[in-house]
Scaffold this active site. Structure first.
Site, short mmCIF file in Angstrom:
data_model
loop_
_atom_site.label_atom_id
_atom_site.label_comp_id
_atom_site.label_asym_id
_atom_site.label_seq_id
_atom_site.Cartn_x
_atom_site.Cartn_y
_atom_site.Cartn_z
N CYS A 116 0.97 -0.86 -0.41
CA CYS A 116 -0.09 -0.40 -0.14
C CYS A 116 0.97 1.27 0.36
O CYS A 116 2.16 1.30 0.42
CB CYS A 116 -1.06 0.32 1.24
SG CYS A 116 -1.88 -1.21 2.04
N ASN A 159 0.34 0.67 6.01
CA ASN A 159 1.07 0.27 4.95
C ASN A 159 2.10 -0.72 5.48
O ASN A 159 3.03 -0.82 6.35
CB ASN A 159 2.39 0.85 3.63
CG ASN A 159 2.51 0.40 3.05
OD1 ASN A 159 3.87 0.47 2.77
ND2 ASN A 159 2.94 -0.97 2.43
N GLY A 160 2.29 -1.94 5.49
CA GLY A 160 2.24 -3.14 6.02
C GLY A 160 1.14 -4.41 6.90
O GLY A 160 0.64 -4.45 5.83
N GLY A 204 -0.90 0.56 -5.01
CA GLY A 204 -1.89 -0.45 -5.13
C GLY A 204 -3.18 0.41 -5.65
O GLY A 204 -3.37 1.36 -6.11
N TYR A 253 12.25 -3.89 -6.75
CA TYR A 253 10.73 -4.04 -7.61
C TYR A 253 9.63 -3.22 -6.99
O TYR A 253 8.77 -2.25 -8.09
CB TYR A 253 10.14 -5.27 -8.32
CG TYR A 253 8.44 -5.70 -8.38
CD1 TYR A 253 8.46 -5.34 -10.40
CD2 TYR A 253 7.12 -5.26 -7.54
CE1 TYR A 253 7.35 -5.01 -10.93
CE2 TYR A 253 6.23 -5.92 -8.78
CZ TYR A 253 6.12 -5.02 -9.77
OH TYR A 253 5.16 -5.55 -10.75
#
Ligand code: SF4
Length: 492
Positions: free
Chosen positions: A21, A122-123, A47, A262
Site C-alpha cells: 500500500c 502500509n504493511g 495499490g 521492484y
C-alpha cells in the site's frame, strides 16, 4: 458479451509480487487535500484497488474512501472542496489482509474520548489475528477485517491517559512490518516499524511537513526530501513544528530489499539511494556473474528496463526494445472472457519481431514468482524468431512467502520453492537461466562486501527464508495445521 466480470485491477499481472500500500500525510497547508491527492496519484503503483483521504478542518474530520483509482475519484474540485482543512492523510490500497470492500479501505477513523483519530497504514501485522482474538474476548467489536483496525482497538483499550501514550502503548504490542500516518486534532503522527521494513520518508514544502511512502510523492508537489523516517522513529507534527521520539530500544534496521528490486518507482530514493541506480547496478552485477554471448539485451517491460540497461552497459551488448508493452490493459480492461483469456500475456506484451528474428537474446526480468509469465514470454520470443533465449533475473530466486504486507502466493506455488535453477530453465523453456546472487544484490545496493549473514542489512526473507520478526499468526496457523495432520494420520 458472455462471461464478463467487473473491473479487475490488473488481470494480467498475477505473476508478480504485488506492492503493498502507499501512505501520504501532510500538515500545515490550506491545500492539504489537493496535495494529498497528487501524492497518492504518484503512489498509485503501490495499490490500485482502493484509495482514501481524511482531512482535518479545525476539529472536524472529513473522509472519502472509494474502490478504484485516485485519478478517477479525487481530482474534481467538488471532491477536493468536500475535504477541507490544513491537514490530510491518504492511502492507496492493495489488500494483503482483509477483503476488498469499502469498510476495509483506509484511512480508518475512530472517535475516542479525547477526540477523532484517523489512521492509514502500509504493511502487515504478523500478530493481528492473535491480538484481535484477545480484544474480541475483552469486548471489542470490529467493523472491518483489516489488521489496521487492531491498532485502533489497542489504543481504545490502553490504560494510559494521553493519546500519544496510548498510541505508543498500542504499537508496542504489535509485531510485523508497518509504516503508518495518523491524524488527530493535535497534529499529524508518523511511525515506522522498529526494523524499518516498510518505507516512510519525511519531506517539507514551505511551512508544511509531509510523511509518505516514497520520494516520488514529494516530487509531484514540489516538496523537498528531508530524510527517511528512521526505523522505530515516532514523528509528531503540530502547529509548534516537528518533534522526533524513539519510544522503543533501537534494533538493527532491516528495510525491505525488494523495494529496490521492484516495488518502488525508479525515480524514488529508497534508504537514501536512487532506485534506478540500484536496478542498473543489479543488471551490471548480473552481467559480471552470468555473461552470455548474445546479440542484444531485451528488458521485460517496464520493471526489467533499468536492470537491462545495466546489463547492456556492463557487457557492451546492444540494448533493444524487443518487447512492447500496452499500458492500457491494467487500467481499463475488464476481466477477460474465456475466449480471449488464452491470449494471456499477449494482451499486455508483444514481441517486436523485426528486432528479434534470428538473434541471440538476453531477456532481463526483475523476478520469477510462479513462472507462468516467464514461460509465455520465452515462447513469444521463440515464435518471433529468436535464435536463442537466455533469461537473466535481477533478484535471487523467490523461494519464500512474504508476511510483511506484500502479496505472495503460498510457498508451494513459488516456482523456486519447487525446483532448482536447472529445472526452472527447462520449465520456462529457456536456453539458459540465471539469477543474481544474494551477495550480488547486496553489492548493487552499496554493500560492497555482499550480505553479512551474521547481521544482514536488509529484510531478504523471500530469498533466504530468514524472517527478521516474530510470525505469531503464521506459527499458530502452522501448529493448527500440524495438529490437524496428526489427527488425520492417527484417525482420531
Ligand atoms: Fe520485502 Fe521480501 Fe522481506 Fe517481504 S520478505 S519485506 S518482499 S524482502
Amino acid at each position: 458479451m458472455a462471461n464478463q466480470l467487473p473491473l479487475s485491477t490488473n488481470p494480467f499481472d498475477d505473476d508478480k509480487l504485488r506492492e503493498e500500500c502507499g501512505v501520504f500525510g501532510i500538515y500545515g497547508t490550506p491545500d492539504a487535500t489537493a496535495h494529498c491527492t497528487l501524492g497518492l496519484h504518484a503512489l498509485q503503483h503501490r495499490g490500485q484497488e482502493a484509495a482514501g483521504i481524511t482531512a482535518l478542518d479545525g476539529e472536524t474530520f472529513h473522509t472519502k474512501r472509494v474502490l478504484g483509482h485516485v485519478a478517477d475519484n479525487f481530482t474534481s474540485q467538488d471532491v477536493i472542496d468536500s475535504l477541507p482543512g490544513n491537514a490530510a492523510i491518504g492511502h492507496v490500497r492493495y489488500s494483503t489482509t482483509g477483503d476488498t470492500i469499502l469498510r476495509n479501505c483506509q484511512p480508518l477513523f475512530a472517535e475516542f474520548a479525547s477526540g477523532g483519530f484517523a489512521i492509514a497504514h502500509n504493511g502487515n501485522l504478523t500478530n493481528a489475528t492473535h491480538l484481535r482474538k484477545s480484544l474480541v474476548q475483552r469486548g471489542s467489536i470490529f467493523q472491518s477485517t483489516s489488521d489496521t483496525e487492531t491498532i485502533i482497538h489497542l489504543i481504545a483499550t490502553s490504560k494510559f491517559r494521553t493519546l500519544i501514550d496510548r498510541f505508543v502503548d498500542a504499537i508496542g504490542q504489535i509485531e510485523g512490518a508497518y509504516a503508518l500516518v495518523s491524524l488527530t486534532k493535535e497534529g499529524l503522527i508518523g511511525f515506522r516499524d522498529p526494523l524499518g521494513v516498510r518505507p516512510l520518508v519525511l519531506g517539507k514544502l514551505d511551512n508544511s511537513y509531509i510523511m509518505c511512502s516514497e520520494t516520488c510523492a514529494l516530487d509531484i508537489i514540489g516538496a523537498e526530501y528531508v530524510r527517511d523516517v528512521e526505523p522505530g522513529e515516532l514523528i509528531i507534527i503540530t502547529d509548534e513544528g516537528l518533534s522526533s521520539h524513539k519510544p522503543f530500544p533501537e534494533e538493527n534496521a532491516r528495510p525491505c530489499i525488494f523495494e529496490h528490486v521492484y516495488f518502488s518507482r525508479p525515480d524514488s530514493l529508497t534508504d537514501g539511494m536512487s532506485v534506478y541506480e540500484a536496478r542498473k547496478n543489479i543488471g551490471a552485477e548480473l552481467a559480471r556473474e552470468f555473461p552470455v554471448d548474445a546479440d542484444m539485451v531485451i528488458p521485460v517491460p517496464d520493471s526489467g528496463v533499468p536492470a537491462a540497461i545495466g546489463y547492456a552497459q556492463e557487457s557492451s551488448i546492444p540494448f533493444e526494445l524487443g518487447i512492447i508493452r500496452n499500458h492500457y490493459v491494467g487500467r481499463t480492461f475488464i476481466e477477460p472472457s474465456d475466449q480471449i483469456r488464452h491470449l494471456g500475456v499477449k494482451l499486455k506484451l508483444n514481441a517486436n519481431s523485426n528486432q528479434i528474428k534470428g538473434k541471440k537474446i538476453v531477456l532481463i526480468d526483475d523476478s520469477i514468482v510462479r513462472g507462468t509469465t516467464s514461460m509465455k514470454i520465452v515462447t513469444m520470443m521463440r515464435e518471433a524468431g529468436a535464435a536463442e533465449v537466455h533469461m537473466r533475473i535481477a533478484s535471487p530466486p523467490t523461494a519464500h512467502s512474504c508476511f510483511y504486507g506484500v502479496d505472495t502466493p503460498e510457498r508451494k506455488k513459488l516456482l523456486a520453492a519447487r525446483m532448482d535453477v536447472d529445472a526452472m530453465k527447462e520449465h520456462i523453456k529457456a536456453d539458459s537461466l540465471a539469477f543474481v546472487s544474494i551477495d550480488g544484490l547486496y553489492r548493487a545496493v552499496n554493500h560492497k562486501e555482499g550480505r553479512n549473514s551474521k547481521c544482514p542489512a536488509y529484510c531478504d526473507a523471500c530469498f533466504t527464508g530468514e524472517y527478521p520478526t516474530f510470525l505469531t499468526d503464521q506459527n499458530q496457523k502452522d501448529q493448527s495445521e500440524d495438529q490437524l495432520d496428526m489427527i488425520a494420520s492417527t484417525g482420531s
